[in-house]
Design a protein around this motif. Structure first.
Motif, mmCIF file in Angstrom:
data_model
loop_
_atom_site.group_PDB
_atom_site.id
_atom_site.type_symbol
_atom_site.label_atom_id
_atom_site.label_comp_id
_atom_site.label_asym_id
_atom_site.label_seq_id
_atom_site.Cartn_x
_atom_site.Cartn_y
_atom_site.Cartn_z
ATOM 1 N N ASN A 155 0.837 -1.200 0.000
ATOM 2 C CA ASN A 155 0.000 0.000 0.000
ATOM 3 C C ASN A 155 0.875 1.255 0.000
ATOM 4 O O ASN A 155 0.693 2.162 0.819
ATOM 5 N N GLY A 157 2.582 4.737 -0.469
ATOM 6 C CA GLY A 157 1.974 6.057 -0.536
ATOM 7 C C GLY A 157 2.829 6.995 -1.378
ATOM 8 O O GLY A 157 2.433 7.453 -2.434
ATOM 9 N N GLY A 158 4.019 7.280 -0.874
ATOM 10 C CA GLY A 158 4.999 8.011 -1.655
ATOM 11 C C GLY A 158 4.817 9.506 -1.699
ATOM 12 O O GLY A 158 4.168 10.121 -0.843
ATOM 13 N N TYR A 161 0.985 11.385 -3.063
ATOM 14 C CA TYR A 161 -0.308 10.951 -2.509
ATOM 15 C C TYR A 161 -1.258 12.144 -2.442
ATOM 16 O O TYR A 161 -2.453 12.040 -2.766
ATOM 17 N N SER A 166 -4.645 7.342 -2.876
ATOM 18 C CA SER A 166 -4.098 6.069 -2.415
ATOM 19 C C SER A 166 -4.273 4.940 -3.413
ATOM 20 O O SER A 166 -5.058 5.017 -4.356
ATOM 21 N N GLU A 433 3.330 3.900 5.379
ATOM 22 C CA GLU A 433 3.502 3.493 3.978
ATOM 23 C C GLU A 433 4.591 2.456 3.787
ATOM 24 O O GLU A 433 4.795 1.968 2.693
ATOM 25 N N GLY B 169 -11.030 5.352 -2.206
ATOM 26 C CA GLY B 169 -9.886 6.217 -1.985
ATOM 27 C C GLY B 169 -10.171 7.338 -0.993
ATOM 28 O O GLY B 169 -9.308 7.710 -0.205
ATOM 29 N N LYS B 192 -2.484 8.216 5.130
ATOM 30 C CA LYS B 192 -1.693 7.018 4.824
ATOM 31 C C LYS B 192 -1.753 6.074 6.018
ATOM 32 O O LYS B 192 -1.477 6.480 7.144
ATOM 33 N N ASP B 193 -2.086 4.849 5.759
ATOM 34 C CA ASP B 193 -2.116 3.876 6.848
ATOM 35 C C ASP B 193 -1.894 2.487 6.254
ATOM 36 O O ASP B 193 -2.722 1.993 5.501
ATOM 37 N N ALA B 194 -0.758 1.901 6.566
ATOM 38 C CA ALA B 194 -0.438 0.572 6.040
ATOM 39 C C ALA B 194 -0.266 -0.401 7.188
ATOM 40 O O ALA B 194 0.627 -1.224 7.185
#
Lengths: 478, 478
Positions: A155, A157-158, A161, A166, A433, B169, B192-194
């Motif tokens: 998943n 993000g980078g 985002y 996402s 991320e 998203g 962001k949440d992984a």
């Protein structure tokens, strides 16, 4: 699931079976240890005796069906650029490396939907997309090495985002091989689809624990016709946040990145990578803003107006707009090499948190105090030489680096679980991320409730009842 | 699960129990039939004897715990604006109406994340967001009636998907009451949440079959400073697609909607709603384009350049740019009333497909031929008076309307399953944004594989083993 019983020993007969499937097999110890049993930062070491290199979904299916029946653990690996040990085989599992599944299967130039196999390197895929008038909506420092299957599975993000959103929004379809070898064809290319539960979402960020993602359908963004950067020197953290609000208002639809780093990060890149600082003076904080639009003249006007606004509000001490392509690339490289510069300066303990903006700087202060109180930081010669933060302001995602004389040991014991508790109690996520990998599952409880973790566990049990997929990693109740 | 055994009879003791929970109970037959046992189009009729109006998550939890234990089916209802019967209680289930859970719980003006209860009406929520400098990233014709919980539960797409993307998203977190009454707190506001499987994704588009969504955290988009419209008259369908590619190139980051409809749709709105046509002449196809940006002067220049481009390439016969706020609203109303105008002209069988662009017009031709061959269409006085398409070009989402003298009957028998097979065999989805509801689960097999449907079924079994949530609806293996 916490203590999986898996068959770590791969026999000669197993290897012969894999070869018989037509799959390339590497079982040379030296080769494995040099490339596949060590992670990008040199922190995590595995002990896989076998790496498999399938070239088709059918081969992946055959491999998994066999491993499932035999109870052999499987660790999927792409570019092996992860920093959390998620792609490292710690228990003698078979490594399933997807680098040879690297074809673009389809590209629809009207809808902008690309279908690519998991082993496509992110940068290659973006180059391909750009030739068709599009760009891949995810980008990160490891772009030359990481692969799209890994981007989906972690998943990722980078850097953009803020603009493109996402993976959960951009990925339209996945082809996944389930742990028992059945192929789940969910490789849809339609943008709107409300027909049933969106099963593919479970595999986004599952880090290879529910199956193997073999192909990805992703909605591309139009390639920008114009791009420009600005670098800001900012004296304190609260002004970064005010600048961000102003950027969203003034740059509106053209803003595509809003990165920040602190003074020490800047110094490390200058020192260890030999780059020139993007600004003339030294500042407490630096911000890198990118715009992507369709008319450079309009975008320049917007950016210049925004910088003027920042000066009027006394939010910045220095600024520099960059429109030359070579200079822009150099500036992005400066930002991209930040993690590497840190890791050259010592043994980098890297933390990847999402945290409400109001607590981001407080975290840095708290960590420094905590390490000083433990006698590990604050004077020359102590265990910890540097504590820094940088990250993506627009997404509330910050990276915390603690540079020490060694990995693990007293630094890790002092930092953990303390820092995860701190982040959890301030409304943050223990993984933003980078994923949970082999180490962070135990801290999941600090940002997720017992019922949520229990539900995750039951999904794992449902899809991988024999627990062969990346066993012992990712989620944990512990 | 296809033939659920549920307890359709709600006893006097049950009603007393619900009242004892402090929940408002309606069990007046007349009131129920007028408002809660009939859908927006008047097509689906239910037979609920009880509707409950909880005001808190705890009340919802208590209701579900009781219903689960007693085996009472539960149908969740929001604005009851759906057109597929998904919110109608066909088997005497209890209706759980969330309209009184309508508070905004939190709004972070820096990150732009809004937390709202499910019963908030979409338009009210957008008005609230606009006051804070943001806009809700989903909009649809039913905005005055539909509620955010229903938007999430049906995975609503709407008019600006092209710009803002999908619920998968934009929704950052959900609070969900599971069928057994336990509260799954997944109401995260982090972008962001992984950290673990993204469980909340399962409830997006689940149409109330896995639990009750009680609150939503959604990432808002910045409120545009400038907006403008253009209406185009286009002689054939292929030119619409060429105009779309040109719009993405020329309007780039400011395009926010690209809608189309055909001549007959235009005529129906003029005839049944009394609106003026947005163009002077009559055309085979109409396109409505919206831009949203941060500088009207820049955006006007882009739009004028784009229209010039279309004229040069001979793609349009007429065009009109609209910048006056009142005129813009009138034009959007014209588009929004399209479904209503159809339903005033007769009994509307509405189909909601995603379909690769190359097949969209072919579908219309095929449907007309099919109905002509069946002797139902093509001459005055036959069963079917009109067959039309309109929809969202940028998302490959088209709505097909068949206007008949009555609901169901020979028209439905002739259309179904034939039209679903046609769509499935042309790479489409049988439900794009309206959901599956009470009727379309049986056609799911035309766009999803048996393994994918089996996986959905196992998720349903996992989360709702007693099958009390919206039983008999949504997915089906049939």
């Amino acid at each position: 699931m916490e203590n999986p019983v898996i068959n770590a020993l791969v026999s000669k007969a197993d290897i012969e079976h894999f070869s018989g499937l037509g799959v390339k097999v590497v079982h040379n110890e030296e080769q494995l240890d040099a490339k596949y049993n060590i992670d990008a930062l040199g922190k995590y070491h595995g002990d896989a005796q076998v790496a498999l290199f399938p070239t088709s979904t059918l081969q992946v299916s055959n491999i998994l069906a066999y491993c499932n029946q035999r109870g052999i653990g499987v660790v999927t690996q792409g570019g092996n650029s992860g920093v959390c040990g998620g792609a490292i085989a710690h228990q003698g599992e078979v490594i399933l490396c997807l680098r040879d599944m690297n074809k673009v299967r389809d590209m629809d130039v009207i809808s902008g939907v690309l279908v690519a196999e998991s082993g496509c390197v992110l940068e290659d895929l973006d180059n391909y997309a750009q030739k068709q008038g599009y760009t891949v909506p995810v980008d990160l420092g490891a772009r030359k090495r990481c692969m799209i299957g890994g981007n989906v599975s972690t998943n990722a993000g980078g850097l953009r985002y803020l603009r493109y959103g996402s993976m959960h929004g951009n990925v339209l379809g996945l082809e996944v091989v389930l742990p028992d070898g059945r192929i789940l064809d969910s490789l849809f290319t339609l943008k709107k689809d409300a027909s049933g539960y969106d099963i593919k979402q479970l595999f986004i960020g599952a880090e290879g624990t529910l199956g193997v993602v073999t192909a990805v359908a992703i909605s591309l963004a139009p390639k920008p016709k114009a791009s420009q950067l600005a670098v800001l020197g900012i004296p304190d953290f609260s002004k970064i946040q005010r600048a961000f609000v102003s950027a969203r208002q003034n740059l509106g639809e053209i803003i595509s990145a809003f990165e920040f780093w602190e003074k020490r990060c800047n110094e490390l890149v200058v020192e260890y990578e030999g780059y020139d600082s993007p600004l003339s003076n030294s500042h407490e904080f630096y911000v890198l803003i990118e715009t992507r639009g369709s008319c450079l003249r309009h975008d320049m006007e917007k950016l210049d107006g925004f910088l003027e606004c920042l000066r009027e509000e006394d939010l910045i001490d220095e600024s520099c707009a960059i429109r030359d392509a070579v200079e822009m690339e150099k500036t992005w490289l400066f930002r991209s090499q930040m993690a590497r510069a840190h890791s050259k300066s010592g043994h980098m303990h890297v933390y990847d948190f999402s945290l409400p903006s109001k607590y981001q700087h407080e975290l840095l202060v708290a960590v420094k105090s905590h390490l000083v109180a433990a006698g590990l930081y604050g004077k020359p010669g102590l265990q910890v030489s540097d504590v820094t933060i940088f990250g993506h302001i627009g997404d509330d995602n910050i990276h915390l680096q603690v540079i020490a004389k060694e990995f693990g040991g007293v630094v890790e014991e002092t930092m953990e679980p303390w820092v995860y508790e701190w982040v959890g109690s301030h409304g943050g996520s223990v993984a933003a991320e980078h994923g949970l990998g082999s180490h962070k599952g135990q801290f999941l409880k600090h940002s997720k409730s017992p019922l949520l973790i229990e539900t995750m566990m039951s999904i794992k049990q449902l899809l991988d009842p024999k627990n062969i997929m990346n066993p012992g990693k990712h989620i944990s109740r512990a």
